[in-house]
Design a protein around this motif. Structure first.
Motif, short mmCIF file in Angstrom:
data_model
loop_
_atom_site.label_atom_id
_atom_site.label_comp_id
_atom_site.label_asym_id
_atom_site.label_seq_id
_atom_site.Cartn_x
_atom_site.Cartn_y
_atom_site.Cartn_z
N GLY A 169 -0.52 2.24 6.14
CA GLY A 169 0.22 2.07 4.54
C GLY A 169 0.24 3.30 4.88
N PHE A 170 -0.10 5.14 4.89
CA PHE A 170 0.08 5.79 5.30
C PHE A 170 1.30 6.45 6.16
CE2 PHE A 170 -3.15 7.58 2.11
CZ PHE A 170 -2.30 7.55 1.83
N ALA A 171 1.34 6.30 7.18
CA ALA A 171 1.93 5.64 8.63
C ALA A 171 3.86 5.40 8.22
CB ALA A 171 1.64 4.98 9.64
N VAL A 172 3.33 4.31 7.09
CA VAL A 172 4.75 3.84 6.35
C VAL A 172 5.09 4.39 5.88
CG1 VAL A 172 5.94 2.74 5.01
CG2 VAL A 172 4.83 1.58 6.74
N ALA A 173 4.68 5.47 4.58
CA ALA A 173 5.15 6.20 3.93
C ALA A 173 5.22 7.15 4.59
CB ALA A 173 3.77 6.82 2.85
N LEU A 174 5.25 7.67 5.11
CA LEU A 174 5.40 9.04 5.71
C LEU A 174 7.21 9.06 7.01
CD1 LEU A 174 2.19 10.69 7.41
CD2 LEU A 174 3.73 12.11 6.40
N ILE A 175 6.54 8.02 6.95
CA ILE A 175 8.37 7.82 8.62
C ILE A 175 9.20 7.93 6.71
CG2 ILE A 175 9.17 6.24 9.70
CD1 ILE A 175 6.41 4.99 11.06
N GLY A 176 9.25 7.07 6.67
CA GLY A 176 9.97 6.86 5.54
C GLY A 176 10.24 8.33 4.32
N GLY A 177 9.06 8.87 3.98
CA GLY A 177 9.33 10.23 3.48
C GLY A 177 8.07 9.76 2.23
N LEU A 178 6.69 11.08 1.88
CA LEU A 178 6.96 10.93 1.54
C LEU A 178 7.40 11.02 -0.02
CD1 LEU A 178 3.22 12.48 2.40
CD2 LEU A 178 3.15 9.74 1.08
N GLY A 179 6.66 9.52 -1.06
CA GLY A 179 7.36 10.39 -2.11
C GLY A 179 9.07 9.45 -2.29
N ILE B 21 0.61 -0.71 -0.09
CA ILE B 21 -0.06 -0.29 0.08
C ILE B 21 0.28 1.36 0.47
CG2 ILE B 21 -1.76 1.14 1.06
CD1 ILE B 21 -2.73 -0.84 2.38
N ALA B 22 1.95 1.51 0.96
CA ALA B 22 2.55 2.37 0.76
C ALA B 22 2.86 2.76 -0.21
CB ALA B 22 3.70 2.09 2.04
N VAL B 23 3.71 1.38 -1.63
CA VAL B 23 4.61 2.04 -2.21
C VAL B 23 3.38 3.05 -3.35
CG1 VAL B 23 5.31 1.40 -4.57
CG2 VAL B 23 6.21 0.59 -2.28
N GLY B 24 2.27 2.23 -3.39
CA GLY B 24 1.56 2.79 -4.37
C GLY B 24 0.55 4.57 -3.95
N VAL B 25 0.75 4.71 -2.58
CA VAL B 25 0.68 5.44 -2.15
C VAL B 25 1.73 7.28 -2.11
CG1 VAL B 25 0.52 7.17 -0.14
CG2 VAL B 25 -1.16 4.92 0.24
N THR B 26 2.06 5.91 -2.00
CA THR B 26 3.77 6.68 -2.12
C THR B 26 4.09 7.16 -3.26
OG1 THR B 26 5.80 7.56 -0.46
CG2 THR B 26 5.94 6.38 -2.20
N LEU B 27 4.08 6.48 -4.18
CA LEU B 27 3.81 7.19 -5.64
C LEU B 27 3.02 7.94 -6.57
CD1 LEU B 27 5.08 3.53 -8.03
CD2 LEU B 27 6.40 5.23 -7.20
N ILE B 28 1.69 7.70 -5.58
CA ILE B 28 0.50 8.76 -6.18
C ILE B 28 0.94 10.35 -5.58
CG2 ILE B 28 -1.90 9.36 -6.27
CD1 ILE B 28 -1.86 5.91 -6.18
N PHE B 29 0.96 9.66 -5.01
CA PHE B 29 1.58 11.00 -3.93
C PHE B 29 2.49 11.91 -4.31
CE2 PHE B 29 4.01 14.04 -1.05
CZ PHE B 29 2.98 15.35 -0.98
N GLY B 30 3.62 11.02 -4.63
CA GLY B 30 4.93 11.87 -5.03
C GLY B 30 4.67 12.85 -6.58
N LEU B 31 3.62 12.16 -7.21
CA LEU B 31 3.24 12.74 -8.56
C LEU B 31 2.33 13.83 -8.64
CD1 LEU B 31 4.59 12.84 -11.89
CD2 LEU B 31 3.28 10.90 -12.60
N THR B 32 0.86 14.00 -8.17
CA THR B 32 0.35 14.02 -8.35
C THR B 32 -0.43 15.40 -7.14
OG1 THR B 32 -1.30 12.50 -7.31
CG2 THR B 32 -1.30 12.35 -10.22
N GLY B 33 0.51 14.91 -6.06
CA GLY B 33 0.29 15.62 -4.65
C GLY B 33 -0.57 14.65 -4.27
N ILE B 34 -1.66 14.13 -4.68
CA ILE B 34 -3.46 13.90 -3.46
C ILE B 34 -2.41 12.29 -3.11
CG2 ILE B 34 -5.50 12.45 -4.61
CD1 ILE B 34 -5.41 13.67 -7.49
N ILE B 35 -3.25 12.95 -1.98
CA ILE B 35 -2.94 12.14 -0.91
C ILE B 35 -4.11 11.18 -0.66
CG2 ILE B 35 -3.60 11.29 1.87
CD1 ILE B 35 -2.03 14.62 2.16
N ASN B 36 -4.62 10.16 -1.53
CA ASN B 36 -5.34 9.37 -2.23
C ASN B 36 -5.87 8.12 -0.60
OD1 ASN B 36 -7.63 7.36 -2.85
ND2 ASN B 36 -5.94 6.39 -4.12
#
Lengths: 334, 313
Positions: B246-256, B45-60
């Motif tokens: 998933g978001f927690a993981v993406a944020l801990i790792g750095g969004l994007g 999940i985190a990979v999907g979240v982080t890729l989508i956020f990195g490119l579009t800025g959308i928090i899905n």
């Protein structure tokens, strides 16, 4: 922008609507109607707080139901452990929710906007976990009972009709408070942050501190609404303050429109009464809410009331109003 | 609700016969393995979240519901007599198509204002959850374990299904990583994340990449969903907790930051495993949020540094 500068003109329609709503008990409504209206009113109080945060400052909290929960649990614990009643619970719960809001806001609002949304959502989840694991003290998953009645001048005013009037009174206070904030220089500061954060910072506004301040203010509204909720339902449990109720609050404020003073009122009433009017079961009505939310965002990004107002002024075709609409549209396009 | 659901999942694990062992070290190792298998799904999940956020800025936020839909499709396919691998592929395909449709029909209109994309995703959570409830009720759903073998190595019992989940995740994440860092499509993608406008000026079809990333992210969520139901029973509310983690993981790792997300997923898996091993399993769901708050306090851009979303003109 339509309301922001015309001060009293925006307050009058809200007060008229509330005065009419206060007359409803005279028409002998059913208990079911009154209960629905009371829960709508309790939500509207929290929505006025959310409208200061989202409508004026432009930041959205996804854990607002959790702040309502802080208020509700504060009231229930005060009543159980300290024998403190309704009226003293109101300020204490307001302060508690404000303190909690500050605690969440300080780490998350100093970094950029999207962190805040995720943090508030996470806080909602975290609070539910803490309350569920709290054992005897928080009543675990089954929650807490509220045994104290609401009294005014020594007499019990806990029946539905009186409670309805009490909620209307609190809605009025929160509408007026929200109006006062919007039309103060503080409100102008918040709008400056909403419109252009960097510019606001450049002219000497402490952006971080004011964002946290706006969240704290919205927390006070949420805390007060939580006390009313605890005294109305007489039983509260962690599930009531989890993520869905927060989405539900955001939905109401989006549907009504966060920038207009009439918005929270309209959103709260519409969302609470629509399933009743259309005779939908809870699952269907939630699907409808979701679809409405998406449709409102895509087609009427300023909310239903602002959208209707725009449509109206387009219909009237007055050139001055067309200019206003154009500016609203360009604002929506940003 | 979702929290409680996961706890029920954990208690049912005890009856699987994986944990009836003496000695805390064995149990600890097993718990870490368990933690890692759940963390695999969260990492997907985190990979999907982080890729989508990195490119579009959308928090899905509806990404968790994408996962849940993947689980439901897998469950439907398996209940209709298909084998697990076929069901898993169907789940991935279904969610990828759903992602494509939703991006084309909804999310592309919110690209200019990512906040609106976020609010739309909240609406989608509600819609997807309740459409699933409408058709297939809110009860817990499970499939028989696709792999039932339990290996016993030096007293540690290892369920092969968990190993499969971990290995599949590693394979998929490595493939994604190689694709992004090595291929020319990946280079174009990274260029678009860095600066959308300049990338478009260089002839990169940025809009098409956005659609592509949405589909990729959705497919990963669908895979996560199919793998999750192989481990635990799920409900229509499972998505909520999973997406938060998933978001927690993406944020801990750095969004994007893709590498960051994977590393943070690993950390979370080990922490959750340790905590369950020492008997604090009811707090498991709280760690990801606690860790996230700490990281945001001291390193607001994540442990490994992230982007703050696409640069908006």
């Amino acid at each position: 922008m339509i309301t922001s500068f015309s001060s009293l003109r925006s307050l009058v329609p809200v007060l008229i609507v509330l005065a009419l709503l206060a007359l409803v008990p005279l028409m002998g409504p059913s208990n079911r109607f009154l209960s629905l209206a009371i829960s709508a009113g309790i939500n509207i109080i929290a929505l006025y707080g959310l409208s200061v945060l989202f409508g004026q400052t432009g930041i959205l909290s996804m854990g607002h139901a959790a702040l309502v929960g802080v208020g509700a649990y504060t009231a229930a614990l005060l009543a159980r452990d300290f024998d403190i009643g309704f009226w003293f619970s109101i300020p204490v719960a307001g302060i508690m929710a404000a303190v909690v809001a500050a605690v969440i806001g300080i780490p998350s609002l100093r970094v950029s906007g999207h962190h805040f949304v995720i943090m508030t959502f996470a806080f909602g989840q975290l609070l539910t976990i803490v309350l569920t694991n709290g054992g005897e003290y928080t009543g675990a998953a089954s929650g807490l009972d509220m045994s104290k009645p609401v009294t005014l001048l020594g007499s019990d005013i806990g029946d539905l009709q009186n409670f309805y009037l009490l909620v209307i009174a609190f809605v009025t206070i929160s509408a007026v408070a929200s109006w006062a904030i919007i039309n103060s220089s503080y409100g102008r500061t918040l709008r400056a942050i909403r419109e252009n954060e960097k510019l606001a910072a450049a002219i000497g506004i402490n952006v971080g501190r004011h964002k946290i301040g706006a969240f704290v203010v919205s927390g006070v509204f949420a805390g007060v609404s939580g006390v009313l909720l605890a005294y109305f339902l007489r039983h509260i449990s962690p599930g009531q303050f989890a993520s869905f109720p927060s989405i539900y609050l955001a939905l109401m404020v989006m549907i009504g429109g966060a920038r207009l003073l009439l918005g929270p009122l309209a959103g709260g009433i519409l969302v609470s009464f629509l399933p009743e009017v259309l005779n939908l079961d809870p699952v269907q009505s939630r699907i409808l809410y979701g679809v409405c939310l998406i449709a409102v965002i895509l087609f009427l990004p300023n909310g239903l009331i602002a959208g209707l107002a725009d449509g109206w002024s387009k219909l009237m075709g007055a050139s001055r109003r067309r200019a206003v609409t154009a500016s609203a549209v360009s604002e929506a396009g940003q | 609700m979702p929290g409680r659901q996961l706890l029920e999942g954990k208690s049912s694990r005890v009856t699987d016969g994986e944990q009836h062992r003496d000695g805390t070290v064995d149990i600890l190792l097993q718990q870490i393995l368990n933690g890692l298998s759940i963390a695999s799904v969260i990492t997907l999940i985190a990979v999907g979240v982080t890729l989508i956020f990195g490119l579009t800025g959308i928090i899905n936020f509806a990404h968790g519901e994408f996962l849940m839909v993947g689980s439901i499709v897998t469950w439907l396919a398996v209940s209709n007599g298909m084998s697990f691998p076929v069901a898993l592929v169907l789940g991935v395909l279904a969610v990828a198509i759903m992602g494509l449709v939703l991006e084309r029909a909804i999310f592309r209109f919110t690209l200019e204002r990512p906040t609106n994309g976020f609010i739309v995703s909240l609406g989608l959570i509600v819609v997807l959850q309740h459409v699933v409830i409408l058709f297939w009720n809110a009860n817990q759903k499970s499939i028989p374990r696709p792999l039932t073998t339990v290996w016993e190595i030096a007293g540690v019992r290892i369920a092969s299904v968990r190993v499969m989940v971990i290995l599949m995740t590693i394979a998929v994440v490595v493939m994604t990583y190689v694709m992004i860092t090595r291929s020319r499509y990946g280079r174009a993608l990274r260029a678009s994340v860095e600066d959308r406008d300049t990338a478009a000026l260089m002839g990169i079809p940025v809009r098409r990449y956005i659609t592509g990333v949405f589909v990729l992210g959705s497919a990963l969520a669908g895979l996560g969903g199919g793998l999750l139901i192989a481990l635990f029973p799920i409900t229509p509310f499972t998505g909520g907790t999973m997406v938060m983690k998933g978001f927690a993981v993406a944020l801990i790792g750095g969004l994007g930051n893709l590498t960051g997300a994977v590393a943070a997923g690993l950390i979370l898996g080990i922490v959750e495993g340790f905590s369950a091993g020492y008997g604090f399993s009811e707090w498991t769901d709280a760690y990801s949020f606690g860790l996230m708050i700490l990281v945001l306090l001291f390193r607001p851009h994540g442990l490994f540094g992230g982007t703050s979303g696409p640069k908006m003109a």
